[in-house]
Structure formats: structure tokens, C-alpha cells
Design a protein around this motif. Structure first.
Motif, PDB file in Angstrom:
ATOM      1  N   ILE A   1       0.863  -1.187   0.000  1.00 57.80           N
ATOM      2  CA  ILE A   1       0.000   0.000   0.000  1.00 57.80           C
ATOM      3  C   ILE A   1       0.899   1.237   0.000  1.00 57.80           C
ATOM      4  O   ILE A   1       1.849   1.332   0.758  1.00 57.80           O
ATOM      5  CB  ILE A   1      -0.928   0.012   1.230  1.00 57.80           C
ATOM      6  N   GLY A   2       0.604   2.165  -0.862  1.00 52.04           N
ATOM      7  CA  GLY A   2       1.391   3.383  -0.957  1.00 52.04           C
ATOM      8  C   GLY A   2       2.440   3.324  -2.053  1.00 52.04           C
ATOM      9  O   GLY A   2       3.074   4.329  -2.351  1.00 52.04           O
ATOM     10  N   TYR A   3       2.646   2.155  -2.642  1.00 54.63           N
ATOM     11  CA  TYR A   3       3.565   2.017  -3.759  1.00 54.63           C
ATOM     12  C   TYR A   3       2.753   2.001  -5.051  1.00 54.63           C
ATOM     13  O   TYR A   3       1.533   1.852  -5.023  1.00 54.63           O
ATOM     14  CB  TYR A   3       4.405   0.748  -3.614  1.00 54.63           C
ATOM     15  N   ASN A   4       3.432   2.136  -6.177  1.00 53.77           N
ATOM     16  CA  ASN A   4       2.677   2.253  -7.431  1.00 53.77           C
ATOM     17  C   ASN A   4       1.981   0.948  -7.807  1.00 53.77           C
ATOM     18  O   ASN A   4       2.272  -0.119  -7.270  1.00 53.77           O
ATOM     19  CB  ASN A   4       3.556   2.780  -8.568  1.00 53.77           C
ATOM     20  N   LYS A   5       1.044   1.057  -8.743  1.00 56.21           N
ATOM     21  CA  LYS A   5       0.206  -0.084  -9.130  1.00 56.21           C
ATOM     22  C   LYS A   5       1.021  -1.234  -9.687  1.00 56.21           C
ATOM     23  O   LYS A   5       0.676  -2.391  -9.497  1.00 56.21           O
ATOM     24  CB  LYS A   5      -0.817   0.350 -10.174  1.00 56.21           C
ATOM     25  N   LYS A   6       2.094  -0.925 -10.390  1.00 56.36           N
ATOM     26  CA  LYS A   6       2.908  -1.967 -11.000  1.00 56.36           C
ATOM     27  C   LYS A   6       3.539  -2.856  -9.916  1.00 56.36           C
ATOM     28  O   LYS A   6       3.559  -4.076 -10.040  1.00 56.36           O
ATOM     29  CB  LYS A   6       4.001  -1.346 -11.868  1.00 56.36           C
ATOM     30  N   GLN A   7       4.021  -2.250  -8.838  1.00 56.61           N
ATOM     31  CA  GLN A   7       4.625  -3.030  -7.754  1.00 56.61           C
ATOM     32  C   GLN A   7       3.578  -3.858  -7.025  1.00 56.61           C
ATOM     33  O   GLN A   7       3.834  -4.999  -6.653  1.00 56.61           O
ATOM     34  CB  GLN A   7       5.373  -2.117  -6.793  1.00 56.61           C
ATOM     35  N   ARG A   8       2.393  -3.318  -6.844  1.00 54.57           N
ATOM     36  CA  ARG A   8       1.317  -4.091  -6.212  1.00 54.57           C
ATOM     37  C   ARG A   8       0.922  -5.256  -7.113  1.00 54.57           C
ATOM     38  O   ARG A   8       0.657  -6.366  -6.631  1.00 54.57           O
ATOM     39  CB  ARG A   8       0.107  -3.199  -5.933  1.00 54.57           C
ATOM     40  N   ALA A   9       0.894  -5.035  -8.420  1.00 55.88           N
ATOM     41  CA  ALA A   9       0.543  -6.096  -9.364  1.00 55.88           C
ATOM     42  C   ALA A   9       1.609  -7.195  -9.381  1.00 55.88           C
ATOM     43  O   ALA A   9       1.282  -8.378  -9.512  1.00 55.88           O
ATOM     44  CB  ALA A   9       0.361  -5.506 -10.756  1.00 55.88           C
ATOM     45  N   ILE A  10       2.861  -6.826  -9.239  1.00 53.12           N
ATOM     46  CA  ILE A  10       3.934  -7.820  -9.200  1.00 53.12           C
ATOM     47  C   ILE A  10       3.791  -8.700  -7.964  1.00 53.12           C
ATOM     48  O   ILE A  10       3.908  -9.927  -8.056  1.00 53.12           O
ATOM     49  CB  ILE A  10       5.313  -7.137  -9.246  1.00 53.12           C
ATOM     50  N   ALA A  11       3.527  -8.098  -6.813  1.00 54.42           N
ATOM     51  CA  ALA A  11       3.325  -8.883  -5.593  1.00 54.42           C
ATOM     52  C   ALA A  11       2.143  -9.825  -5.763  1.00 54.42           C
ATOM     53  O   ALA A  11       2.195 -10.990  -5.364  1.00 54.42           O
ATOM     54  CB  ALA A  11       3.113  -7.958  -4.395  1.00 54.42           C
ATOM     55  N   ASP A  12       1.093  -9.332  -6.384  1.00 57.52           N
ATOM     56  CA  ASP A  12      -0.097 -10.140  -6.633  1.00 57.52           C
ATOM     57  C   ASP A  12       0.212 -11.299  -7.582  1.00 57.52           C
ATOM     58  O   ASP A  12      -0.239 -12.419  -7.376  1.00 57.52           O
ATOM     59  CB  ASP A  12      -1.186  -9.257  -7.224  1.00 57.52           C
ATOM     60  N   SER A  13       1.000 -11.039  -8.611  1.00 62.22           N
ATOM     61  CA  SER A  13       1.316 -12.081  -9.591  1.00 62.22           C
ATOM     62  C   SER A  13       2.208 -13.173  -9.007  1.00 62.22           C
ATOM     63  O   SER A  13       2.196 -14.304  -9.483  1.00 62.22           O
ATOM     64  CB  SER A  13       1.982 -11.472 -10.822  1.00 62.22           C
ATOM     65  N   LEU A  14       2.971 -12.827  -7.987  1.00 58.80           N
ATOM     66  CA  LEU A  14       3.787 -13.832  -7.308  1.00 58.80           C
ATOM     67  C   LEU A  14       2.960 -14.679  -6.348  1.00 58.80           C
ATOM     68  O   LEU A  14       3.430 -15.692  -5.848  1.00 58.80           O
ATOM     69  CB  LEU A  14       4.931 -13.158  -6.540  1.00 58.80           C
ATOM     70  N   GLY A  15       1.733 -14.248  -6.068  1.00 63.78           N
ATOM     71  CA  GLY A  15       0.870 -14.996  -5.162  1.00 63.78           C
ATOM     72  C   GLY A  15       0.903 -14.463  -3.746  1.00 63.78           C
ATOM     73  O   GLY A  15       0.431 -15.118  -2.820  1.00 63.78           O
ATOM     74  N   LEU A  16       1.438 -13.266  -3.569  1.00 60.60           N
ATOM     75  CA  LEU A  16       1.543 -12.653  -2.242  1.00 60.60           C
ATOM     76  C   LEU A  16       0.363 -11.713  -2.040  1.00 60.60           C
ATOM     77  O   LEU A  16       0.329 -10.614  -2.581  1.00 60.60           O
ATOM     78  CB  LEU A  16       2.868 -11.894  -2.120  1.00 60.60           C
ATOM     79  N   LYS A  17      -0.630 -12.171  -1.294  1.00 62.91           N
ATOM     80  CA  LYS A  17      -1.860 -11.406  -1.126  1.00 62.91           C
ATOM     81  C   LYS A  17      -1.877 -10.607   0.180  1.00 62.91           C
ATOM     82  O   LYS A  17      -2.345  -9.488   0.215  1.00 62.91           O
ATOM     83  CB  LYS A  17      -3.066 -12.341  -1.135  1.00 62.91           C
ATOM     84  N   LYS A  18      -1.402 -11.203   1.259  1.00 60.76           N
ATOM     85  CA  LYS A  18      -1.465 -10.572   2.578  1.00 60.76           C
ATOM     86  C   LYS A  18      -0.075 -10.468   3.180  1.00 60.76           C
ATOM     87  O   LYS A  18       0.857 -11.164   2.766  1.00 60.76           O
ATOM     88  CB  LYS A  18      -2.346 -11.408   3.509  1.00 60.76           C
ATOM     89  N   MET A  19       0.042  -9.624   4.177  1.00 66.99           N
ATOM     90  CA  MET A  19       1.304  -9.480   4.900  1.00 66.99           C
ATOM     91  C   MET A  19       1.706 -10.818   5.518  1.00 66.99           C
ATOM     92  O   MET A  19       0.857 -11.566   5.988  1.00 66.99           O
ATOM     93  CB  MET A  19       1.163  -8.442   6.016  1.00 66.99           C
ATOM     94  N   GLN A  20       2.987 -11.099   5.499  1.00 68.59           N
ATOM     95  CA  GLN A  20       3.583 -12.316   6.048  1.00 68.59           C
ATOM     96  C   GLN A  20       3.176 -13.579   5.289  1.00 68.59           C
ATOM     97  O   GLN A  20       3.432 -14.675   5.759  1.00 68.59           O
ATOM     98  CB  GLN A  20       3.282 -12.472   7.548  1.00 68.59           C
ATOM     99  N   SER A  21       2.549 -13.436   4.123  1.00 66.45           N
ATOM    100  CA  SER A  21       2.249 -14.620   3.320  1.00 66.45           C
ATOM    101  C   SER A  21       3.515 -15.028   2.580  1.00 66.45           C
ATOM    102  O   SER A  21       4.341 -14.195   2.226  1.00 66.45           O
ATOM    103  CB  SER A  21       1.111 -14.345   2.340  1.00 66.45           C
ATOM    104  N   SER A  22       3.664 -16.325   2.368  1.00 64.07           N
ATOM    105  CA  SER A  22       4.850 -16.861   1.707  1.00 64.07           C
ATOM    106  C   SER A  22       4.442 -17.768   0.557  1.00 64.07           C
ATOM    107  O   SER A  22       3.411 -18.426   0.613  1.00 64.07           O
ATOM    108  CB  SER A  22       5.689 -17.670   2.689  1.00 64.07           C
ATOM    109  N   VAL A  23       5.288 -17.804  -0.447  1.00 64.26           N
ATOM    110  CA  VAL A  23       5.109 -18.714  -1.565  1.00 64.26           C
ATOM    111  C   VAL A  23       6.467 -19.321  -1.898  1.00 64.26           C
ATOM    112  O   VAL A  23       7.505 -18.726  -1.642  1.00 64.26           O
ATOM    113  CB  VAL A  23       4.538 -18.012  -2.818  1.00 64.26           C
ATOM    114  N   VAL A  24       6.427 -20.520  -2.448  1.00 57.24           N
ATOM    115  CA  VAL A  24       7.641 -21.174  -2.921  1.00 57.24           C
ATOM    116  C   VAL A  24       7.575 -21.172  -4.436  1.00 57.24           C
ATOM    117  O   VAL A  24       6.597 -21.632  -5.027  1.00 57.24           O
ATOM    118  CB  VAL A  24       7.742 -22.614  -2.373  1.00 57.24           C
ATOM    119  N   GLN A  25       8.599 -20.610  -5.056  1.00 53.32           N
ATOM    120  CA  GLN A  25       8.652 -20.490  -6.509  1.00 53.32           C
ATOM    121  C   GLN A  25       9.960 -21.084  -7.027  1.00 53.32           C
ATOM    122  O   GLN A  25      10.941 -21.191  -6.292  1.00 53.32           O
ATOM    123  CB  GLN A  25       8.593 -19.010  -6.927  1.00 53.32           C
ATOM    124  N   GLU A  26       9.966 -21.420  -8.312  1.00 51.49           N
ATOM    125  CA  GLU A  26      11.192 -21.861  -8.975  1.00 51.49           C
ATOM    126  C   GLU A  26      12.142 -20.667  -9.109  1.00 51.49           C
ATOM    127  O   GLU A  26      11.711 -19.526  -9.202  1.00 51.49           O
ATOM    128  CB  GLU A  26      10.874 -22.410 -10.367  1.00 51.49           C
TER     129      GLU A  26
END
Length: 65
Positions: free
Chosen positions: A13-38
Motif C-alpha cells: 500500500i502506498g507504492y505504485n500499481k505496477k509493484q502491487r501487481a507484481i506482488a499479486d502475480s507472485l501470489g503474495l496477497k497478505k502481509m507475512q504470506s509466503s510462496v515457494v517459486q522456482e
């Protein structure tokens, strides 16, 4: 291929839309959420773009066994 664990440690929150979209595309929806990626160039590029919002940990090959 190696895997990495990505954790959202700061709110987008407070960062530009592109950075929020990148976090969303990685699967990071909420604070302290984690994902395992290649560990691919695509994922590493996304992580680099939002490096100020996430922490990254390499996972060992034997972690899931």
C-alpha cells in the motif's frame, strides 16, 4: 531446479500499481504470506522489482523430503 521462498514483509500500500501487481502475480496477497517459486529469471526479475517489500530465502534440495 532450485526453489526460493518469498515472503511479503512490507505492505505494498502506498507504492505504485505496477509493484502491487507484481506482488499479486507472485501470489503474495497478505502481509507475512509466503510462496515457494522456482528460481527462474522471470521470478528473480519480479523479486528484484519489489525487493524492498519482500524477503527471499533459498530452499535446500532436501527440504520437501
Amino acid at each position: 531446479m532450485a526453489k526460493i521462498k518469498i515472503t511479503l514483509t512490507k505492505s505494498p500500500i502506498g507504492y505504485n500499481k505496477k509493484q502491487r501487481a507484481i506482488a499479486d502475480s507472485l501470489g503474495l496477497k497478505k502481509m507475512q504470506s509466503s510462496v515457494v517459486q522456482e528460481d527462474t529469471p522471470d521470478i528473480l526479475g519480479k523479486v528484484h522489482a519489489i525487493a524492498h517489500l519482500v524477503t527471499v530465502e533459498p530452499l535446500s534440495e532436501n527440504a520437501g523430503k
